[in-house]
Scaffold this motif. Structure first.
Motif, mmCIF file in Angstrom:
data_model
loop_
_atom_site.group_PDB
_atom_site.id
_atom_site.type_symbol
_atom_site.label_atom_id
_atom_site.label_comp_id
_atom_site.label_asym_id
_atom_site.label_seq_id
_atom_site.Cartn_x
_atom_site.Cartn_y
_atom_site.Cartn_z
ATOM 1 N N LEU A 187 59.694 -16.165 109.730
ATOM 2 C CA LEU A 187 58.687 -15.138 109.453
ATOM 3 C C LEU A 187 59.331 -13.848 108.962
ATOM 4 O O LEU A 187 58.801 -13.188 108.062
ATOM 5 N N ASP A 188 60.459 -13.497 109.548
ATOM 6 C CA ASP A 188 61.162 -12.288 109.106
ATOM 7 C C ASP A 188 61.570 -12.396 107.637
ATOM 8 O O ASP A 188 61.647 -11.386 106.937
ATOM 9 N N LYS A 189 61.808 -13.611 107.155
ATOM 10 C CA LYS A 189 62.157 -13.821 105.741
ATOM 11 C C LYS A 189 60.938 -13.760 104.831
ATOM 12 O O LYS A 189 61.021 -13.234 103.722
ATOM 13 N N VAL A 190 59.814 -14.328 105.279
ATOM 14 C CA VAL A 190 58.668 -14.449 104.366
ATOM 15 C C VAL A 190 57.701 -13.271 104.421
ATOM 16 O O VAL A 190 57.022 -13.007 103.426
ATOM 17 N N LEU A 191 57.618 -12.575 105.537
ATOM 18 C CA LEU A 191 56.657 -11.469 105.628
ATOM 19 C C LEU A 191 56.820 -10.443 104.504
ATOM 20 O O LEU A 191 55.819 -10.030 103.915
ATOM 21 N N PRO A 192 58.047 -10.041 104.159
ATOM 22 C CA PRO A 192 58.178 -9.062 103.068
ATOM 23 C C PRO A 192 57.726 -9.599 101.704
ATOM 24 O O PRO A 192 57.490 -8.817 100.784
ATOM 25 N N LEU A 193 57.601 -10.916 101.583
ATOM 26 C CA LEU A 193 57.213 -11.518 100.311
ATOM 27 C C LEU A 193 55.697 -11.651 100.156
ATOM 28 O O LEU A 193 55.214 -11.968 99.062
ATOM 29 N N LEU A 194 54.971 -11.434 101.216
ATOM 30 C CA LEU A 194 53.518 -11.585 101.180
ATOM 31 C C LEU A 194 52.886 -10.299 100.663
ATOM 32 O O LEU A 194 52.942 -9.266 101.323
ATOM 33 N N THR A 195 52.299 -10.378 99.485
ATOM 34 C CA THR A 195 51.767 -9.182 98.830
ATOM 35 C C THR A 195 50.260 -9.014 99.024
ATOM 36 O O THR A 195 49.750 -7.927 98.826
ATOM 37 N N GLN A 196 49.588 -10.075 99.408
ATOM 38 C CA GLN A 196 48.148 -9.973 99.644
ATOM 39 C C GLN A 196 47.913 -9.625 101.115
ATOM 40 O O GLN A 196 48.491 -10.237 102.014
ATOM 41 N N ALA A 197 47.050 -8.650 101.342
ATOM 42 C CA ALA A 197 46.814 -8.140 102.699
ATOM 43 C C ALA A 197 46.374 -9.247 103.655
ATOM 44 O O ALA A 197 46.843 -9.298 104.794
ATOM 45 N N GLU A 198 45.495 -10.135 103.210
ATOM 46 C CA GLU A 198 45.002 -11.220 104.067
ATOM 47 C C GLU A 198 46.155 -12.130 104.518
ATOM 48 O O GLU A 198 46.245 -12.506 105.688
ATOM 49 N N GLU A 199 47.032 -12.454 103.593
ATOM 50 C CA GLU A 199 48.182 -13.308 103.922
ATOM 51 C C GLU A 199 49.116 -12.609 104.902
ATOM 52 O O GLU A 199 49.573 -13.213 105.868
ATOM 53 N N PHE A 200 49.388 -11.341 104.631
ATOM 54 C CA PHE A 200 50.285 -10.592 105.505
ATOM 55 C C PHE A 200 49.717 -10.507 106.918
ATOM 56 O O PHE A 200 50.426 -10.742 107.893
ATOM 57 N N ARG A 201 48.425 -10.175 107.029
ATOM 58 C CA ARG A 201 47.796 -10.085 108.357
ATOM 59 C C ARG A 201 47.874 -11.422 109.100
ATOM 60 O O ARG A 201 48.145 -11.460 110.297
ATOM 61 N N TYR A 202 47.629 -12.510 108.389
ATOM 62 C CA TYR A 202 47.638 -13.840 108.995
ATOM 63 C C TYR A 202 49.011 -14.147 109.595
ATOM 64 O O TYR A 202 49.131 -14.547 110.753
ATOM 65 N N TYR A 203 50.063 -13.919 108.812
ATOM 66 C CA TYR A 203 51.408 -14.245 109.284
ATOM 67 C C TYR A 203 51.994 -13.183 110.209
ATOM 68 O O TYR A 203 52.817 -13.505 111.070
ATOM 69 N N GLU A 204 51.569 -11.958 110.083
ATOM 70 C CA GLU A 204 51.993 -10.921 111.025
ATOM 71 C C GLU A 204 51.425 -11.234 112.410
ATOM 72 O O GLU A 204 52.099 -11.065 113.424
ATOM 73 N N ARG A 205 50.198 -11.712 112.446
ATOM 74 C CA ARG A 205 49.600 -12.110 113.721
ATOM 75 C C ARG A 205 50.383 -13.273 114.334
ATOM 76 O O ARG A 205 50.646 -13.295 115.537
ATOM 77 N N LEU A 206 50.799 -14.234 113.519
ATOM 78 C CA LEU A 206 51.622 -15.334 114.026
ATOM 79 C C LEU A 206 52.952 -14.811 114.575
ATOM 80 O O LEU A 206 53.442 -15.289 115.594
ATOM 81 N N GLU A 264 60.848 -18.955 100.020
ATOM 82 C CA GLU A 264 62.232 -18.999 100.514
ATOM 83 C C GLU A 264 62.558 -20.368 101.113
ATOM 84 O O GLU A 264 63.303 -20.466 102.089
ATOM 85 N N GLY A 265 61.939 -21.427 100.570
ATOM 86 C CA GLY A 265 62.168 -22.772 101.076
ATOM 87 C C GLY A 265 61.452 -23.078 102.383
ATOM 88 O O GLY A 265 61.706 -24.108 103.010
ATOM 89 N N ILE A 266 60.553 -22.208 102.799
ATOM 90 C CA ILE A 266 59.838 -22.361 104.072
ATOM 91 C C ILE A 266 58.406 -22.813 103.785
ATOM 92 O O ILE A 266 57.666 -22.136 103.059
ATOM 93 N N ASP A 267 58.035 -23.951 104.337
ATOM 94 C CA ASP A 267 56.687 -24.485 104.184
ATOM 95 C C ASP A 267 55.740 -23.637 105.027
ATOM 96 O O ASP A 267 55.833 -23.624 106.259
ATOM 97 N N MET A 268 54.824 -22.952 104.365
ATOM 98 C CA MET A 268 53.966 -21.988 105.060
ATOM 99 C C MET A 268 52.966 -22.665 105.997
ATOM 100 O O MET A 268 52.640 -22.112 107.042
ATOM 101 N N VAL A 269 52.494 -23.849 105.652
ATOM 102 C CA VAL A 269 51.577 -24.573 106.530
ATOM 103 C C VAL A 269 52.311 -25.024 107.790
ATOM 104 O O VAL A 269 51.794 -24.890 108.908
ATOM 105 N N MET A 270 53.523 -25.547 107.624
ATOM 106 C CA MET A 270 54.289 -26.002 108.783
ATOM 107 C C MET A 270 54.688 -24.844 109.689
ATOM 108 O O MET A 270 54.712 -24.988 110.914
#
Length: 111
Positions: A76-95, A36-42
């Motif tokens: 995060l509210d924009k990208v969390l629904p787009l994360l389909t891998q559990a590891e990725e979702f957990r990482y960003y949900e924790r953030l 969604e145009g959001i740099d995940m590392v940043m």
């Protein structure tokens, strides 16, 4: 995330989440990725910087850091629904939890 009552409990939860975050590997697929145009590392770096500052400043943040955290939560509210891998979702949900709890703890937000 279970409800957190009181500042001390929030600080304990933030400390635990922060340690979990520091122990976690950044999701390999998201290195250099934009959703969604959001740099995940940043997004990770911005939240980590604010949480680190908050921890080093006895639970206080400058207005600029508060704005950054609010913006990061929106992203995060924009990208969390787009994360389909559990590891990725957990990482960003924790953030998301870290950012939200850090905002709730800042004493300037309770006045």
């Amino acid at each position: 995330m279970a409800p957190v009552n009181g500042e001390i409990e929030r600080q304990v939860v933030v400390a635990r989440l922060w340690q979990d975050h520091m122990d976690a590997e950044f999701p390999a697929r998201l290195r250099g990725a934009e959703l969604e145009g959001i740099d995940m590392v940043m997004l990770d770096a911005d939240i980590a910087g604010c949480v680190t500052t908050w921890r080093n400043n006895d639970g206080s943040l400058e207005t600029k850091s508060l704005r950054i955290l609010r913006h990061c939560i929106t992203e995060l509210d924009k990208v969390l629904p787009l994360l389909t891998q559990a590891e990725e979702f957990r990482y960003y949900e924790r953030l998301h939890q870290l950012a939200t709890l850090t905002l709730q703890i800042d004493p300037r937000l309770t006045k």
